[in-house]
Design a protein around this motif. Sequence first.
Motif, PDB file in Angstrom:
ATOM      1  N   THR A   1      58.429 -41.013 120.491  1.00  0.00           N
ATOM      2  CA  THR A   1      57.855 -40.163 119.102  1.00  0.00           C
ATOM      3  C   THR A   1      58.990 -39.257 118.617  1.00  0.00           C
ATOM      4  OG1 THR A   1      55.537 -39.939 119.995  1.00  0.00           O
ATOM      5  CG2 THR A   1      56.084 -38.539 118.113  1.00  0.00           C
ATOM      6  N   GLN A   2      59.211 -39.766 117.214  1.00  0.00           N
ATOM      7  CA  GLN A   2      60.479 -39.197 116.508  1.00  0.00           C
ATOM      8  C   GLN A   2      60.227 -38.795 115.185  1.00  0.00           C
ATOM      9  OE1 GLN A   2      63.102 -42.450 117.672  1.00  0.00           O
ATOM     10  NE2 GLN A   2      63.818 -41.651 119.716  1.00  0.00           N
ATOM     11  N   VAL A   3      60.979 -37.891 114.463  1.00  0.00           N
ATOM     12  CA  VAL A   3      61.089 -37.506 113.127  1.00  0.00           C
ATOM     13  C   VAL A   3      62.397 -38.369 112.649  1.00  0.00           C
ATOM     14  CG1 VAL A   3      60.761 -35.783 111.425  1.00  0.00           C
ATOM     15  CG2 VAL A   3      59.618 -35.482 113.550  1.00  0.00           C
ATOM     16  N   LEU A   4      62.073 -39.024 111.449  1.00  0.00           N
ATOM     17  CA  LEU A   4      63.168 -39.343 110.908  1.00  0.00           C
ATOM     18  C   LEU A   4      63.922 -38.457 109.762  1.00  0.00           C
ATOM     19  CD1 LEU A   4      65.291 -41.858 110.623  1.00  0.00           C
ATOM     20  CD2 LEU A   4      63.724 -42.520 108.559  1.00  0.00           C
ATOM     21  N   ASP A   5      64.454 -37.531 110.218  1.00  0.00           N
ATOM     22  CA  ASP A   5      64.864 -36.172 109.272  1.00  0.00           C
ATOM     23  C   ASP A   5      65.962 -36.671 108.195  1.00  0.00           C
ATOM     24  OD1 ASP A   5      64.937 -33.792 108.298  1.00  0.00           O
ATOM     25  OD2 ASP A   5      65.664 -32.922 109.919  1.00  0.00           O
ATOM     26  N   VAL A   6      65.842 -37.455 107.333  1.00  0.00           N
ATOM     27  CA  VAL A   6      66.586 -37.894 106.361  1.00  0.00           C
ATOM     28  C   VAL A   6      67.283 -36.833 105.464  1.00  0.00           C
ATOM     29  CG1 VAL A   6      65.993 -40.270 106.455  1.00  0.00           C
ATOM     30  CG2 VAL A   6      65.091 -38.679 104.657  1.00  0.00           C
ATOM     31  N   VAL A   7      66.580 -35.673 105.039  1.00  0.00           N
ATOM     32  CA  VAL A   7      66.934 -34.659 104.066  1.00  0.00           C
ATOM     33  C   VAL A   7      66.885 -33.377 105.192  1.00  0.00           C
ATOM     34  CG1 VAL A   7      66.742 -33.055 102.269  1.00  0.00           C
ATOM     35  CG2 VAL A   7      66.567 -35.691 102.012  1.00  0.00           C
ATOM     36  N   PRO A   8      67.796 -32.985 106.083  1.00  0.00           N
ATOM     37  CA  PRO A   8      67.582 -31.776 106.779  1.00  0.00           C
ATOM     38  C   PRO A   8      67.076 -30.437 106.349  1.00  0.00           C
ATOM     39  CG  PRO A   8      69.736 -32.987 107.399  1.00  0.00           C
ATOM     40  CD  PRO A   8      69.136 -33.317 106.027  1.00  0.00           C
ATOM     41  N   GLY A   9      65.989 -29.614 106.900  1.00  0.00           N
ATOM     42  CA  GLY A   9      66.032 -28.309 106.243  1.00  0.00           C
ATOM     43  C   GLY A   9      64.363 -28.786 106.179  1.00  0.00           C
ATOM     44  N   PRO A  10      63.760 -27.404 105.806  1.00  0.00           N
ATOM     45  CA  PRO A  10      62.153 -27.363 105.615  1.00  0.00           C
ATOM     46  C   PRO A  10      61.525 -28.269 104.721  1.00  0.00           C
ATOM     47  CG  PRO A  10      63.152 -25.287 105.019  1.00  0.00           C
ATOM     48  CD  PRO A  10      64.285 -26.223 105.312  1.00  0.00           C
ATOM     49  N   THR A  11      62.173 -28.417 103.629  1.00  0.00           N
ATOM     50  CA  THR A  11      61.808 -29.249 102.476  1.00  0.00           C
ATOM     51  C   THR A  11      61.598 -30.744 102.590  1.00  0.00           C
ATOM     52  OG1 THR A  11      62.397 -27.641 100.842  1.00  0.00           O
ATOM     53  CG2 THR A  11      62.047 -29.724 100.045  1.00  0.00           C
ATOM     54  N   GLY A  12      62.844 -31.257 103.476  1.00  0.00           N
ATOM     55  CA  GLY A  12      62.486 -32.723 103.799  1.00  0.00           C
ATOM     56  C   GLY A  12      62.860 -33.574 102.387  1.00  0.00           C
ATOM     57  N   SER A  13      62.558 -34.977 102.566  1.00  0.00           N
ATOM     58  CA  SER A  13      62.687 -35.986 101.622  1.00  0.00           C
ATOM     59  C   SER A  13      61.458 -36.055 100.763  1.00  0.00           C
ATOM     60  CB  SER A  13      63.190 -37.242 102.276  1.00  0.00           C
ATOM     61  OG  SER A  13      62.355 -37.789 102.959  1.00  0.00           O
ATOM     62  N   GLY A  14      60.273 -35.583 101.474  1.00  0.00           N
ATOM     63  CA  GLY A  14      58.912 -35.837 100.647  1.00  0.00           C
ATOM     64  C   GLY A  14      58.510 -37.262 100.972  1.00  0.00           C
ATOM     65  N   ALA A  15      59.009 -37.947 101.925  1.00  0.00           N
ATOM     66  CA  ALA A  15      58.709 -39.425 102.427  1.00  0.00           C
ATOM     67  C   ALA A  15      57.364 -39.740 102.185  1.00  0.00           C
ATOM     68  CB  ALA A  15      59.415 -39.813 103.682  1.00  0.00           C
ATOM     69  N   ARG A  16      57.167 -40.894 101.539  1.00  0.00           N
ATOM     70  CA  ARG A  16      55.836 -41.705 101.451  1.00  0.00           C
ATOM     71  C   ARG A  16      56.038 -42.962 101.878  1.00  0.00           C
ATOM     72  NH1 ARG A  16      54.786 -37.169 101.683  1.00  0.00           N
ATOM     73  NH2 ARG A  16      53.533 -35.960 100.105  1.00  0.00           N
TER      74      ARG A  16
ATOM     75  N   ALA B   1      61.554 -29.727 109.401  1.00  0.00           N
ATOM     76  CA  ALA B   1      61.935 -30.847 108.831  1.00  0.00           C
ATOM     77  C   ALA B   1      61.471 -31.159 107.690  1.00  0.00           C
ATOM     78  CB  ALA B   1      61.677 -32.096 110.022  1.00  0.00           C
ATOM     79  N   GLY B   2      60.175 -30.640 107.237  1.00  0.00           N
ATOM     80  CA  GLY B   2      59.819 -31.044 105.961  1.00  0.00           C
ATOM     81  C   GLY B   2      58.915 -32.221 106.011  1.00  0.00           C
ATOM     82  N   GLY B   3      58.783 -32.731 104.796  1.00  0.00           N
ATOM     83  CA  GLY B   3      58.058 -34.050 104.536  1.00  0.00           C
ATOM     84  C   GLY B   3      58.947 -35.102 104.827  1.00  0.00           C
ATOM     85  N   GLU B   4      58.812 -35.952 106.256  1.00  0.00           N
ATOM     86  CA  GLU B   4      59.550 -37.095 106.519  1.00  0.00           C
ATOM     87  C   GLU B   4      58.622 -38.004 107.159  1.00  0.00           C
ATOM     88  OE1 GLU B   4      62.511 -37.282 105.763  1.00  0.00           O
ATOM     89  OE2 GLU B   4      63.524 -35.402 105.538  1.00  0.00           O
ATOM     90  N   LEU B   5      59.307 -39.171 107.629  1.00  0.00           N
ATOM     91  CA  LEU B   5      58.632 -40.087 108.462  1.00  0.00           C
ATOM     92  C   LEU B   5      58.599 -39.904 109.920  1.00  0.00           C
ATOM     93  CD1 LEU B   5      59.778 -43.713 106.759  1.00  0.00           C
ATOM     94  CD2 LEU B   5      58.116 -42.004 106.202  1.00  0.00           C
ATOM     95  N   VAL B   6      57.317 -40.240 110.625  1.00  0.00           N
ATOM     96  CA  VAL B   6      57.230 -39.993 112.048  1.00  0.00           C
ATOM     97  C   VAL B   6      57.013 -41.428 112.523  1.00  0.00           C
ATOM     98  CG1 VAL B   6      56.107 -38.863 113.812  1.00  0.00           C
ATOM     99  CG2 VAL B   6      56.414 -37.651 111.806  1.00  0.00           C
ATOM    100  N   PHE B   7      57.900 -41.584 113.538  1.00  0.00           N
ATOM    101  CA  PHE B   7      57.757 -42.931 114.337  1.00  0.00           C
ATOM    102  C   PHE B   7      57.082 -42.639 115.765  1.00  0.00           C
ATOM    103  CE2 PHE B   7      60.578 -43.819 111.261  1.00  0.00           C
ATOM    104  CZ  PHE B   7      60.381 -45.288 110.869  1.00  0.00           C
ATOM    105  N   SER B   8      56.237 -43.421 116.149  1.00  0.00           N
ATOM    106  CA  SER B   8      55.556 -43.147 117.513  1.00  0.00           C
ATOM    107  C   SER B   8      54.965 -44.504 117.980  1.00  0.00           C
ATOM    108  CB  SER B   8      54.542 -42.130 117.585  1.00  0.00           C
ATOM    109  OG  SER B   8      53.881 -41.902 118.928  1.00  0.00           O
ATOM    110  N   ASP B   9      55.265 -44.371 119.469  1.00  0.00           N
ATOM    111  CA  ASP B   9      54.675 -45.610 120.146  1.00  0.00           C
ATOM    112  C   ASP B   9      53.714 -45.050 121.180  1.00  0.00           C
ATOM    113  OD1 ASP B   9      56.144 -44.299 122.129  1.00  0.00           O
ATOM    114  OD2 ASP B   9      57.490 -45.993 122.855  1.00  0.00           O
ATOM    115  N   GLY B  10      53.390 -43.827 120.942  1.00  0.00           N
ATOM    116  CA  GLY B  10      52.405 -43.409 121.890  1.00  0.00           C
ATOM    117  C   GLY B  10      52.802 -42.681 122.959  1.00  0.00           C
ATOM    118  N   THR B  11      54.251 -42.418 123.002  1.00  0.00           N
ATOM    119  CA  THR B  11      54.778 -41.703 124.097  1.00  0.00           C
ATOM    120  C   THR B  11      55.535 -40.611 123.414  1.00  0.00           C
ATOM    121  OG1 THR B  11      56.859 -43.046 124.105  1.00  0.00           O
ATOM    122  CG2 THR B  11      55.027 -43.691 125.576  1.00  0.00           C
ATOM    123  N   ALA B  12      55.954 -39.476 124.501  1.00  0.00           N
ATOM    124  CA  ALA B  12      56.433 -38.382 124.105  1.00  0.00           C
ATOM    125  C   ALA B  12      58.136 -38.795 123.838  1.00  0.00           C
ATOM    126  CB  ALA B  12      56.724 -37.514 125.053  1.00  0.00           C
ATOM    127  N   ALA B  13      58.620 -39.782 124.545  1.00  0.00           N
ATOM    128  CA  ALA B  13      59.910 -40.167 124.140  1.00  0.00           C
ATOM    129  C   ALA B  13      59.996 -40.949 123.154  1.00  0.00           C
ATOM    130  CB  ALA B  13      60.562 -40.696 125.524  1.00  0.00           C
TER     131      ALA B  13
END
Length: 583
Positions: A313-328, A299-311
Amino acid sequence: MRSLCLALAIAAAAFAQTPQLLIDGKPGLGVSSNPTSFGRSAVDGTVTLIFDDGVHGTQLWQSDGTSAGTVLITSFVGPVIFRFVATIADLTVFVVERGNSLELWRTDGTPAGTTLLHAGTVNSGLLYPTAEVAHGNVLFFADNGTTWRTDGTVAGTFSLGVPHATWKAALPGATLLYGLQGELIVSDGNTAAVVGSAPGGLLVTPDWALYQTNLVIAPPQLLVAVTALHLPGQPSLSLPIDTRIFPLPGRALLLAGASGLSRWDGLAAPQQLLAWTAVDNYAVLWGTRYVFAATVPGAGGELVFSDGTAAGTQVLDVVPGPTGSGARLALPLRDRVVFWAATGGLGAEPHATDGTLGGTMRLADLEPGTGSSVFAGFTLIGERRAVLAVQTAALGKEPWLTDGTTTGTTLLADLQPGPGSSLITPGGLLGNVGMFAGGKLVFMADDGVHGREPWVLPVPGSRHVLQRYSTRRFEVGDPVLGTSVPLAASYLAPGDLGTIAIGLPTAGFLPIAKHRCVHVDPLQSFLATMVVASPTGQWNGAVALPNQPSLIGLDLVVQALFVDGSLPLGFDAGDAHWLSLGS
């Protein structure tokens, strides 16, 4: 008492959200008064400023956000360096360096109420107060290797007789301090005792479950051994030294290391939630979820959201692919997170998301084309909006306003026209743009004409905390006209009774007991609703505001008052919030 209708009849004219020069402290083309620090003042709706007006030297001033209301507090003779400013309920405490002397002072906002509390030397190790005790009436500091306390009075400033320690956390009815050699020290604000040791470090979760960390040298790697102190006899866990630890509900921890995100409850082995190859040091808590900027395989550089559970915990993949959006990351608002990312072939620009791809959008292309705008700090003005420091090639670093929407992301002013930067934001990415004086934001800027001076921005529709007094918490939403403003109280004791008072702010503060003050004018206020604690110590309510544009910019105060027989007048003046009505 008068009704709220009478209080609101004193309608304020609508404010334009345009920054204005607060005061030209040292007049002259390009000459600066060099305001170096801001702090909270003891009086409602004011801040303290430190600057040199060219006449009195560097001194402490107090301001209500107007030129006429900016007044001199101290009158030190000779060179002076202000090192620290903090608030103890109705007092401001500060440290100054004069020659070889380091001195702790207090002020009530008047020259007559400004007195010396303690004098040390530069070589004696006088350190600055670090935080408040649980009841908000004591600051701790260190001198000559021991921990001291002050309540803002000379008689109440003395050594606790324990080793040099810094504030760590508020415990029920007490404060936890942490010594330089790992000592665990508990204090009630008047006495203190060493109760244990955690020589490698310490983390305290909201459930008061303590975790000890010890450094382990295992060449070629440095590890940290983490032990759950509330679970005696449980094995410790070795983690990379750069692992960051975040508390979760239920006495669990979220572990963010260089290789991924895991959950640990102190019993079994950590449960990996997500693997990544890199992560920013800056993370935010947004509601019940932590948000990280990480580089995730695939997914590359993206935001990750987590409430501490597996379900959860999600990646916000706004630019699909290994480079990503470089989110900061930038900042969390009420219902969205604002962040910088490169999407659509453009450079890094401000985006907002509700945590879903469908709810993610670019707010603006501030640096046109493939260039990137640079985020350099922020100050929240309530829960919906923030003032940002943003730098672009054409404008330099200037103040912007955002509410997380495209139409609500605007330049407040190009204070230094052209590519020159006006805005001064000490502290880097996490640095505040400014501080509140009532319903106005005071910040430092250089417009290229007046030099480095304090500026002010009216911010109707905002709210900020005036004071925190006790373990009872009281929160309020943004004061938006034509809406019901949510109210909430927590950490209440069984049987707690109280009320919420709303009205005009007092001219000063009205003390009812030591460090207990009423901030709402009792003659121009009304009791909005009763507070009755639930079995879980919670309470929720709301107050409706009229939809009258003539009220925009009107300042009010809302404060929680609780029945408390332990105080002289039989009630406790709890948390208070300043409201500036708006849209």
